[in-house]
Design a protein around this motif. Sequence first.
Motif, mmCIF file in Angstrom:
data_model
loop_
_atom_site.group_PDB
_atom_site.id
_atom_site.type_symbol
_atom_site.label_atom_id
_atom_site.label_comp_id
_atom_site.label_asym_id
_atom_site.label_seq_id
_atom_site.Cartn_x
_atom_site.Cartn_y
_atom_site.Cartn_z
ATOM 1 N N LEU A 1 -18.174 18.575 9.456
ATOM 2 C CA LEU A 1 -17.155 17.601 9.067
ATOM 3 C C LEU A 1 -17.492 16.908 7.749
ATOM 4 C CD1 LEU A 1 -14.537 16.124 9.712
ATOM 5 C CD2 LEU A 1 -15.879 14.467 10.999
ATOM 6 N N ALA A 2 -18.738 16.510 7.568
ATOM 7 C CA ALA A 2 -19.130 15.814 6.333
ATOM 8 C C ALA A 2 -18.913 16.707 5.115
ATOM 9 C CB ALA A 2 -20.585 15.372 6.412
ATOM 10 N N GLU A 3 -19.253 17.978 5.236
ATOM 11 C CA GLU A 3 -19.066 18.910 4.118
ATOM 12 C C GLU A 3 -17.583 19.144 3.839
ATOM 13 O OE1 GLU A 3 -21.115 19.515 6.675
ATOM 14 O OE2 GLU A 3 -23.096 19.561 5.741
ATOM 15 N N ASN A 4 -16.782 19.260 4.901
ATOM 16 C CA ASN A 4 -15.344 19.458 4.718
ATOM 17 C C ASN A 4 -14.700 18.257 4.024
ATOM 18 O OD1 ASN A 4 -15.218 20.999 7.963
ATOM 19 N ND2 ASN A 4 -15.434 22.007 6.001
ATOM 20 N N VAL A 5 -15.061 17.064 4.433
ATOM 21 C CA VAL A 5 -14.524 15.848 3.803
ATOM 22 C C VAL A 5 -14.996 15.766 2.354
ATOM 23 C CG1 VAL A 5 -14.580 13.326 3.836
ATOM 24 C CG2 VAL A 5 -14.255 14.587 5.962
ATOM 25 N N ASP A 6 -16.245 16.131 2.089
ATOM 26 C CA ASP A 6 -16.767 16.111 0.728
ATOM 27 C C ASP A 6 -15.993 17.054 -0.182
ATOM 28 O OD1 ASP A 6 -18.702 15.193 -1.206
ATOM 29 O OD2 ASP A 6 -19.628 17.184 -1.067
ATOM 30 N N GLU A 7 -15.635 18.234 0.311
ATOM 31 C CA GLU A 7 -14.851 19.189 -0.472
ATOM 32 C C GLU A 7 -13.464 18.641 -0.791
ATOM 33 O OE1 GLU A 7 -14.713 22.935 1.556
ATOM 34 O OE2 GLU A 7 -16.890 23.103 1.616
ATOM 35 N N VAL A 8 -12.831 18.018 0.191
ATOM 36 C CA VAL A 8 -11.509 17.438 -0.030
ATOM 37 C C VAL A 8 -11.593 16.296 -1.037
ATOM 38 C CG1 VAL A 8 -9.631 16.157 1.077
ATOM 39 C CG2 VAL A 8 -10.606 18.133 2.206
ATOM 40 N N LEU A 9 -12.609 15.454 -0.918
ATOM 41 C CA LEU A 9 -12.789 14.359 -1.876
ATOM 42 C C LEU A 9 -12.966 14.889 -3.287
ATOM 43 C CD1 LEU A 9 -15.138 11.875 -0.010
ATOM 44 C CD2 LEU A 9 -12.795 11.496 -0.718
ATOM 45 N N PHE A 10 -13.755 15.935 -3.441
ATOM 46 C CA PHE A 10 -13.977 16.523 -4.756
ATOM 47 C C PHE A 10 -12.666 17.016 -5.359
ATOM 48 C CE2 PHE A 10 -14.877 20.258 -7.405
ATOM 49 C CZ PHE A 10 -15.648 19.655 -8.394
ATOM 50 N N VAL B 1 0.859 -1.182 0.000
ATOM 51 C CA VAL B 1 0.000 0.000 0.000
ATOM 52 C C VAL B 1 0.895 1.232 0.000
ATOM 53 C CG1 VAL B 1 -1.776 1.271 1.252
ATOM 54 C CG2 VAL B 1 -1.817 -1.217 1.239
ATOM 55 N N GLU B 2 0.655 2.132 -0.960
ATOM 56 C CA GLU B 2 1.444 3.349 -1.080
ATOM 57 C C GLU B 2 0.528 4.559 -1.017
ATOM 58 O OE1 GLU B 2 3.670 3.197 -4.683
ATOM 59 O OE2 GLU B 2 4.716 1.355 -4.123
ATOM 60 N N VAL B 3 1.035 5.654 -0.472
ATOM 61 C CA VAL B 3 0.292 6.907 -0.437
ATOM 62 C C VAL B 3 0.497 7.597 -1.773
ATOM 63 C CG1 VAL B 3 0.041 9.149 0.676
ATOM 64 C CG2 VAL B 3 0.569 7.136 2.048
ATOM 65 N N ARG B 4 -0.585 7.808 -2.485
ATOM 66 C CA ARG B 4 -0.493 8.459 -3.787
ATOM 67 C C ARG B 4 -0.642 9.971 -3.660
ATOM 68 N NH1 ARG B 4 -4.079 7.167 -9.127
ATOM 69 N NH2 ARG B 4 -3.110 8.738 -10.436
ATOM 70 N N GLU B 5 -1.483 10.407 -2.762
ATOM 71 C CA GLU B 5 -1.735 11.840 -2.575
ATOM 72 C C GLU B 5 -2.209 12.069 -1.157
ATOM 73 O OE1 GLU B 5 -1.544 15.602 -4.056
ATOM 74 O OE2 GLU B 5 -1.327 13.874 -5.382
ATOM 75 N N LYS B 6 -1.887 13.227 -0.596
ATOM 76 C CA LYS B 6 -2.433 13.576 0.704
ATOM 77 C C LYS B 6 -2.712 15.064 0.736
ATOM 78 C CE LYS B 6 1.675 14.326 3.534
ATOM 79 N NZ LYS B 6 2.388 13.907 4.728
ATOM 80 N N GLU B 7 -3.740 15.418 1.488
ATOM 81 C CA GLU B 7 -4.148 16.820 1.581
ATOM 82 C C GLU B 7 -4.668 17.109 2.977
ATOM 83 O OE1 GLU B 7 -7.293 19.888 -0.470
ATOM 84 O OE2 GLU B 7 -6.512 18.225 -1.658
ATOM 85 N N LYS B 8 -4.130 18.168 3.571
ATOM 86 C CA LYS B 8 -4.604 18.610 4.880
ATOM 87 C C LYS B 8 -5.809 19.521 4.690
ATOM 88 C CE LYS B 8 -0.248 18.480 7.385
ATOM 89 N NZ LYS B 8 0.694 19.249 8.197
ATOM 90 N N PHE B 9 -6.707 19.494 5.652
ATOM 91 C CA PHE B 9 -7.841 20.410 5.623
ATOM 92 C C PHE B 9 -8.195 20.808 7.045
ATOM 93 C CE2 PHE B 9 -9.516 16.151 5.854
ATOM 94 C CZ PHE B 9 -10.601 16.227 6.706
ATOM 95 N N VAL B 10 -8.712 22.025 7.170
ATOM 96 C CA VAL B 10 -9.114 22.577 8.463
ATOM 97 C C VAL B 10 -10.637 22.529 8.527
ATOM 98 C CG1 VAL B 10 -9.038 24.615 9.950
ATOM 99 C CG2 VAL B 10 -7.090 24.074 8.488
#
Length: 73
Positions: free
Chosen positions: A55-64, A38-47
């Motif tokens: 939280l659900a909306e913040n995660v949805d934005e990051v997923l998009f 298993v390798e990390v392909r991408e990572k993104e921090k979010f506040v």
Amino acid sequence: MLLEFFNKKRVTKDLYLGLFLKENEGIALVLVTKNGRVEVREKEKFVYSNNWENLAENVDEVLFRLEKDLNIT
């Protein structure tokens, strides 16, 4: 009659999403399996926009954003 479209081998990748949630921020990880690893392909921090309330909306934005950046459909 054999069509070339049906003759092509499809390469499939198993993509996974990992969420690491801290008290005030989170990290979204796109993980891919290669050769049994298993390798990390991408990572993104979010506040969080309103602590844990949105939280659900913040995660949805990051997923998009990750789907758009990695061209994942």
